[in-house]
Enzyme design. Structure first.
Site, PDB file in Angstrom:
ATOM      1  N   HIS A  86      19.249  76.716  79.689  1.00 42.03           N
ATOM      2  CA  HIS A  86      19.740  78.042  79.281  1.00 42.03           C
ATOM      3  C   HIS A  86      21.019  78.449  79.999  1.00 42.03           C
ATOM      4  O   HIS A  86      21.656  79.424  79.619  1.00 42.03           O
ATOM      5  CB  HIS A  86      18.660  79.104  79.535  1.00 42.03           C
ATOM      6  CG  HIS A  86      17.453  78.955  78.660  1.00 42.03           C
ATOM      7  ND1 HIS A  86      17.523  78.866  77.295  1.00 42.03           N
ATOM      8  CD2 HIS A  86      16.122  78.870  78.967  1.00 42.03           C
ATOM      9  CE1 HIS A  86      16.306  78.740  76.791  1.00 42.03           C
ATOM     10  NE2 HIS A  86      15.445  78.741  77.779  1.00 42.03           N
ATOM     11  N   GLN A 214       7.468  72.171  82.894  1.00 40.67           N
ATOM     12  CA  GLN A 214       7.166  73.589  82.709  1.00 40.67           C
ATOM     13  C   GLN A 214       5.975  73.757  81.782  1.00 40.67           C
ATOM     14  O   GLN A 214       5.893  73.130  80.722  1.00 40.67           O
ATOM     15  CB  GLN A 214       8.381  74.325  82.137  1.00 40.67           C
ATOM     16  CG  GLN A 214       9.467  74.538  83.171  1.00 40.67           C
ATOM     17  CD  GLN A 214      10.565  75.461  82.683  1.00 40.67           C
ATOM     18  OE1 GLN A 214      11.671  75.011  82.435  1.00 40.67           O
ATOM     19  NE2 GLN A 214      10.260  76.733  82.558  1.00 40.67           N
ATOM     20  N   GLU A 216       4.716  76.298  79.459  1.00 37.09           N
ATOM     21  CA  GLU A 216       5.211  77.523  78.813  1.00 37.09           C
ATOM     22  C   GLU A 216       4.896  77.536  77.315  1.00 37.09           C
ATOM     23  O   GLU A 216       5.462  78.339  76.578  1.00 37.09           O
ATOM     24  CB  GLU A 216       6.721  77.661  79.037  1.00 37.09           C
ATOM     25  CG  GLU A 216       7.526  76.432  78.690  1.00 37.09           C
ATOM     26  CD  GLU A 216       8.998  76.549  79.061  1.00 37.09           C
ATOM     27  OE1 GLU A 216       9.420  77.646  79.475  1.00 37.09           O
ATOM     28  OE2 GLU A 216       9.714  75.547  78.930  1.00 37.09           O
ATOM     29  N   ASP A 240       8.453  82.518  78.427  1.00 33.19           N
ATOM     30  CA  ASP A 240       8.110  81.711  77.251  1.00 33.19           C
ATOM     31  C   ASP A 240       6.606  81.528  77.119  1.00 33.19           C
ATOM     32  O   ASP A 240       6.082  81.496  76.000  1.00 33.19           O
ATOM     33  CB  ASP A 240       8.789  80.344  77.335  1.00 33.19           C
ATOM     34  CG  ASP A 240      10.196  80.373  76.760  1.00 33.19           C
ATOM     35  OD1 ASP A 240      10.461  81.204  75.875  1.00 33.19           O
ATOM     36  OD2 ASP A 240      11.035  79.568  77.209  1.00 33.19           O
TER      37      ASP A 240
END
Length: 329
Positions: A86, A214, A216, A240
């Protein structure tokens, strides 16, 4: 040669031994070990995990620039996350950030853009004819070796869904016979101190570098007990995760269902003998999660922290009362 050995002796690295009227200089065995590169000791984040006395605190880098990297790394962090998912971080920027962080004795960790196994070692540059670094074929980039080959001390992989995806990821992260990672980048060596030889890096990387994923997505949450056993760290992306289980974080407020999911992930990591990390929005929240037993905690993001500091300073200068901060990415 005699002058060189004499200097080593005076520095305490060698001791003289007289044989047949000549001085011979022999490295002490402990000093030989000290002069041999040790990737594990160079990895500050993993050292904090091994010592297990406190959580490893770090910062998130989303803004490009090695000066930004140095500011974050010199602020007391154990690690800095170079965000290629991101953040405004492309391949060349990542290759500047990683050594800048490592040079200050802090662990650079790279969040790769996607879970594609080839991204473990290769990163994609931004190019004029496309506006994304999430590419589907390694043949479409001639970027220099990235991620682990950049000398990162670990990688973080987003949007994991299944244990099979994690197995493939781990295989791509390890040199044979434990995996299929290709060997040959000289760039990685500079980010460990003392710098290893090619052989030392090859022999030590599998056990010294951190593989993190992750949690998420709903699918990853459902399989977290299996996933945790496969990696070094399961890292919680609460925003998320909340979105994907139907309980998004709105104005900083978390539903009990999201808290339950976070606790489940921590318990799964502990049961597997692994570490659990979490993304936090500020120091106060980071302190709370540290007290809960999390092992790796993001304290702040450069972009958000910079804006918050500027807004607060301007409000004080104008005689205004700073507004309460709402938790944000």
């Amino acid at each position: 040669m005699a002058r060189a050995t004499e200097r080593l002796w005076r520095l305490g690295l060698q001791r003289p031994r007289r044989t047949s009227g000549h001085h011979l200089f022999c490295l002490r065995s402990s000093q030989i070990r000290a002069l041999t590169a040790d990737l594990l000791k160079s990895n500050r984040l993993k050292q904090v995990f091994i010592e297990d006395r406190r959580p490893a605190m770090g910062f998130w880098q989303m803004l490009p620039g090695s000066n930004v990297s140095r500011v974050l790394a010199s602020s007391g962090a154990d690690w800095v996350m170079v965000d290629c998912e991101h953040g405004n971080i492309d391949d060349s920027t990542m290759h500047e950030a990683v050594p800048a962080i490592a040079a200050l004795g802090v662990s650079p960790v790279v969040r790769i853009p996607d879970r594609q196994p080839w991204m473990v070692k290769r990163e994609c540059p931004r190019r004029p004819w496309h506006n994304t670094i999430k590419m589907t074929s390694p043949a479409r980039t001639n970027a220099p070796e990235g991620a682990l080959d950049s000398g990162a001390h670990g990688i973080l992989v987003p949007l994991i869904r299944t244990a099979k995806e994690v197995e493939d990821l781990v295989t791509a992260s390890k040199f044979p016979p434990r995996g299929r990672r290709g060997f040959g980048s000289p760039i990685a060596l500079q980010n460990f101190h003392p710098a290893p030889t090619f052989t030392e890096y090859l022999q030590q990387a599998n056990d010294s570098l951190l593989i993190m994923v992750q949690i998420e997505t709903r699918e990853a949450l459902d399989a977290v007990e299996q996933i945790a056993a496969l990696v070094d760290v399961v890292f919680i992306g609460p925003f998320d995760l909340g979105n994907n289980i139907g309980h998004p974080i709105i104005d900083g407020k978390r539903d009990p269902e999201l808290d339950d999911a976070i606790w489940r992930i921590l318990k799964a990591a502990l049961a597997a003998g692994k570490k659990c990390g979490i993304f936090c929005t500020d120091g106060e929240q980071a302190k709370q999660y540290a007290e809960m037993g999390f092992h790796m905690i993001s304290v702040a993001t450069d972009y958000t922290a910079l804006r918050a500091a500027m807004v607060e300073s301007l409000a004080v200068a104008q005689g205004q009362v700073p507004q309460d901060k709402v938790a944000s990415y």
